[in-house]
Motif scaffolding. Structure first.
Motif, PDB file in Angstrom:
ATOM      1  N   ILE A 254      -5.212  35.293   1.269  1.00 16.83           N
ATOM      2  CA  ILE A 254      -4.914  33.923   0.880  1.00 16.83           C
ATOM      3  C   ILE A 254      -3.524  33.562   1.403  1.00 16.83           C
ATOM      4  CG2 ILE A 254      -4.902  32.286  -1.044  1.00 16.83           C
ATOM      5  CD1 ILE A 254      -7.472  33.970  -0.882  1.00 16.83           C
ATOM      6  N   ASP A 255      -3.398  32.362   1.970  1.00 13.21           N
ATOM      7  CA  ASP A 255      -2.116  31.866   2.441  1.00 13.21           C
ATOM      8  C   ASP A 255      -1.930  30.445   1.916  1.00 13.21           C
ATOM      9  OD1 ASP A 255       0.278  31.563   3.806  1.00 13.21           O
ATOM     10  OD2 ASP A 255      -0.699  30.908   5.662  1.00 13.21           O
ATOM     11  N   PRO A 256      -0.901  30.209   1.057  1.00 12.87           N
ATOM     12  CA  PRO A 256       0.185  31.096   0.655  1.00 12.87           C
ATOM     13  C   PRO A 256      -0.316  32.258  -0.204  1.00 12.87           C
ATOM     14  CG  PRO A 256       0.677  28.791   0.132  1.00 12.87           C
ATOM     15  CD  PRO A 256      -0.750  28.860   0.475  1.00 12.87           C
ATOM     16  N   PRO A 257       0.438  33.365  -0.253  1.00  6.26           N
ATOM     17  CA  PRO A 257       0.018  34.517  -1.045  1.00  6.26           C
ATOM     18  C   PRO A 257      -0.129  34.150  -2.519  1.00  6.26           C
ATOM     19  CG  PRO A 257       1.801  35.105   0.452  1.00  6.26           C
ATOM     20  CD  PRO A 257       1.686  33.606   0.479  1.00  6.26           C
ATOM     21  N   PRO A 258      -1.167  34.639  -3.171  1.00  7.37           N
ATOM     22  CA  PRO A 258      -1.381  34.298  -4.582  1.00  7.37           C
ATOM     23  C   PRO A 258      -0.447  35.074  -5.501  1.00  7.37           C
ATOM     24  CG  PRO A 258      -3.067  35.820  -3.833  1.00  7.37           C
ATOM     25  CD  PRO A 258      -2.256  35.466  -2.620  1.00  7.37           C
ATOM     26  N   ALA A 259      -0.150  34.467  -6.630  1.00 10.37           N
ATOM     27  CA  ALA A 259       0.610  35.157  -7.664  1.00 10.37           C
ATOM     28  C   ALA A 259      -0.264  36.163  -8.393  1.00 10.37           C
ATOM     29  CB  ALA A 259       1.175  34.143  -8.653  1.00 10.37           C
TER      30      ALA A 259
END
Length: 308
Positions: free
Chosen positions: A46-51
């Motif tokens: 996933i982009d942006p990286p997930p929390a």
């Protein structure tokens, strides 16, 4: 048994006019590991990286991936990559059992383990596969359309072959002619749809007659015309039908292409209908509107030109 090895990339891109503060989603983008389909590698990024992210195996045995992106963004890209070997072959008609469709329907109702060639747990799944569901409805229009295919106690294998052929020749494939909410009655009235609609119609016809059928989601390799290069991004998500044929198991058939499923197909997941196995679903939080996703799929035999 020889196998075809594929590299698979499924990329979904969302572009937003205004910043999205949070995106939460769940994907069904990891191919199933099956006796005739061996999953070698797989990843979902996933982009942006997930929390936060994680994997889960659902009721139907499909691998799903959850993610939560909690920082502002105007672009979201979900990329699934897999390498797998597919050794699936189409059984010759003479090797398929000749059990009649009425016998199958009666056995499901009675829970006859001997006729169904399954155990008690299997009967529960088969009974679920004869019920209406979110996108599969029992209406007179479907019953009337399907009636010629279910003459007398025709062997179920022949019913399956007849249904996929009739859908292919009686309905027109037209991209954009339907939505996920199009009903079987609407499809028959307008005479045009896409693979998802054709799968739902065939499932409805089978379940109306008490025959277990499920929705299969995945991909089919698109082969170019002789002398033409394979187009990047030309592959797309596909849908077809699995029918329980006692003595054989789940028989996969593709009404969009009038054929049984072979090693050109990759299975992502299966369920009652599309509602159980969408490639990607989720919610966003934003002051602006949503976005129409751009989807690119490449299913390429290994040894072909590499792609991004």
């Amino acid at each position: 048994m020889s196998a075809r090895t594929y590299d698979l990339v499924h990329r979904t891109t969302y572009e937003y006019a205004q910043a999205v503060t949070d995106s939460y989603g769940r994907t069904t983008l990891t191919p199933r590991d099956l006796p005739d389909q061996r999953l070698l590698t797989s990843s979902v990024t996933i982009d942006p990286p997930p929390a936060d992210s994680g994997q889960h195996v659902d009721w139907f045995g499909n691998t799903t991936t959850y993610f939560g992106v909690t920082r502002p963004h105007t672009r979201l890209v979900v990329t699934a990559r897999s390498t797998l070997e597919v050794s699936r072959t189409v059984p010759p008609r003479e090797q398929l059992p000749d059990v009649g469709w009425r016998a199958v329907a009666r056995a499901v109702t009675a829970g006859d383990l001997g006729v169904l060639h399954t155990d008690a747990a299997g009967v529960v799944g088969l009974r679920e596969a004869v019920l209406p569901s979110t996108h599969v409805t029992f209406v007179d229009e479907v019953r009337d359309w399907a009636a010629p295919s279910f003459a007398d106690d025709r062997p179920l294998a022949d019913v399956v072959v007849d249904l996929v052929h009739r859908i292919r020749v009686e309905l027109t494939y037209r991209s954009g002619s339907t939505t996920v909410h199009t009903t079987q009655a609407q499809l028959l009235a307008q005479g045009a749809g896409v693979c998802q609609d054709f799968a739902h119609l065939m499932i409805a016809a089978l379940r109306l007659h008490g025959v277990p059928a499920r929705y299969a989601s995945g991909y089919i390799e698109t082969r170019p015309r002789p002398g033409r290069p394979k187009l990047r991004g030309a592959d797309a998500s596909h849908a077809w039908v699995s029918v329980w044929l006692p003595g054989h198991g789940w028989l996969d058939a593709d009404p969009t292409n009038d054929q049984l499923v072979d090693d050109r197909y990759v299975v992502l997941g299966w369920g009652r209908d599309y509602h159980d196995v969408p490639p990607l679903r989720g919610v966003i939080f934003t002051e602006g509107g949503g976005a129409t996703p751009r989807v690119e799929v490449d299913l390429v035999p290994t040894g072909s030109e590499p792609f991004g």
